[in-house]
Enzyme design. Structure first.
Site, PDB file in Angstrom:
ATOM      1  N   ILE A  48       0.795  -1.124  -0.103  1.00 44.90           N
ATOM      2  CA  ILE A  48       0.039  -0.126   0.083  1.00 44.90           C
ATOM      3  C   ILE A  48       0.932   1.323  -0.068  1.00 44.90           C
ATOM      4  O   ILE A  48       0.576   2.174  -0.832  1.00 44.90           O
ATOM      5  CB  ILE A  48      -1.077  -0.024   1.298  1.00 44.90           C
ATOM      6  CG1 ILE A  48      -1.783  -1.073   0.974  1.00 44.90           C
ATOM      7  CG2 ILE A  48      -1.582   1.253   1.198  1.00 44.90           C
ATOM      8  CD1 ILE A  48      -2.705  -1.352   2.343  1.00 44.90           C
ATOM      9  N   CYS A  49       1.878   1.197   0.520  1.00 47.78           N
ATOM     10  CA  CYS A  49       2.814   2.291   0.724  1.00 47.78           C
ATOM     11  C   CYS A  49       3.383   2.670  -0.298  1.00 47.78           C
ATOM     12  O   CYS A  49       3.780   3.785  -0.796  1.00 47.78           O
ATOM     13  CB  CYS A  49       3.776   2.363   1.911  1.00 47.78           C
ATOM     14  SG  CYS A  49       3.236   2.150   3.633  1.00 47.78           S
ATOM     15  N   THR A  50       3.875   1.516  -1.295  1.00 46.66           N
ATOM     16  CA  THR A  50       4.519   1.644  -2.480  1.00 46.66           C
ATOM     17  C   THR A  50       3.637   2.225  -3.542  1.00 46.66           C
ATOM     18  O   THR A  50       4.015   3.341  -4.188  1.00 46.66           O
ATOM     19  CB  THR A  50       5.206   0.336  -2.945  1.00 46.66           C
ATOM     20  OG1 THR A  50       6.144  -0.056  -2.092  1.00 46.66           O
ATOM     21  CG2 THR A  50       5.638   0.632  -4.247  1.00 46.66           C
TER      22      THR A  50
END
Length: 156
Positions: A48-50
């Protein structure tokens, strides 16, 4: 201001200095006079962060035209940030809050131990927090259009 109520809309943004992916100091006070966006995220190279950071990259022209200083903040190391930024060609500086102290100052508390909550803070040119979006579970990422609208609102 206690650690629990930091980072509230209308409050003065807590001052801090962190190292970026190049090991250089980044000080909030040095940015006074322009809008600053703090994008707290749980970790480098996580799904999700990527997607979140790549979305910011893909919309970078829209962010850049606002004139705001946009930075990512997580508890990952300086070295991790450098590799993450290079791997995904991220245009924003990534700051290492290894101790989680800055996340605590802002109340960016995650339900995952040792991680920061996926959060957005927009700070106006005078150092006042104008927008706050804290997601303790962090499954859903903030929408770029909402962040860009918050930047524009903070400039008025």
């Amino acid at each position: 201001m206690s650690k629990q109520d930091g980072g509230q809309v209308g409050a003065t943004a807590p001052e801090f200095t962190l190292k970026d992916g190049n090991g250089e100091d980044w000080r909030l006070s040095d940015k006074r006079g322009k809008v600053v966006v703090l994008l707290f995220y749980p970790g480098d190279e996580t799904p999700i962060c990527t997607r979140q950071m790549c979305s910011v990259r893909d919309r970078w022209e829209d962010y850049a035209t606002t004139g705001a200083e946009v930075v990512g903040v997580s508890t990952d190391s300086v070295e991790s940030h450098k590799k993450f930024a290079e791997h995904h060609e991220l245009p924003l500086r990534l700051l290492s809050d290894a101790s989680g102290e800055v996340a605590n100052l802002y109340g960016a508390h995650s339900l995952i131990p040792g991680k920061v909550a996926r959060s957005v803070f927009v700070i106006d040119a005078k150092g006042t927090i104008r927008y706050r979006d804290v997601r303790p579970l962090g499954i859903f990422r903030p929408k770029d259009d909402e962040v860009i609208a918050a930047i524009k609102a903070a400039q008025k």
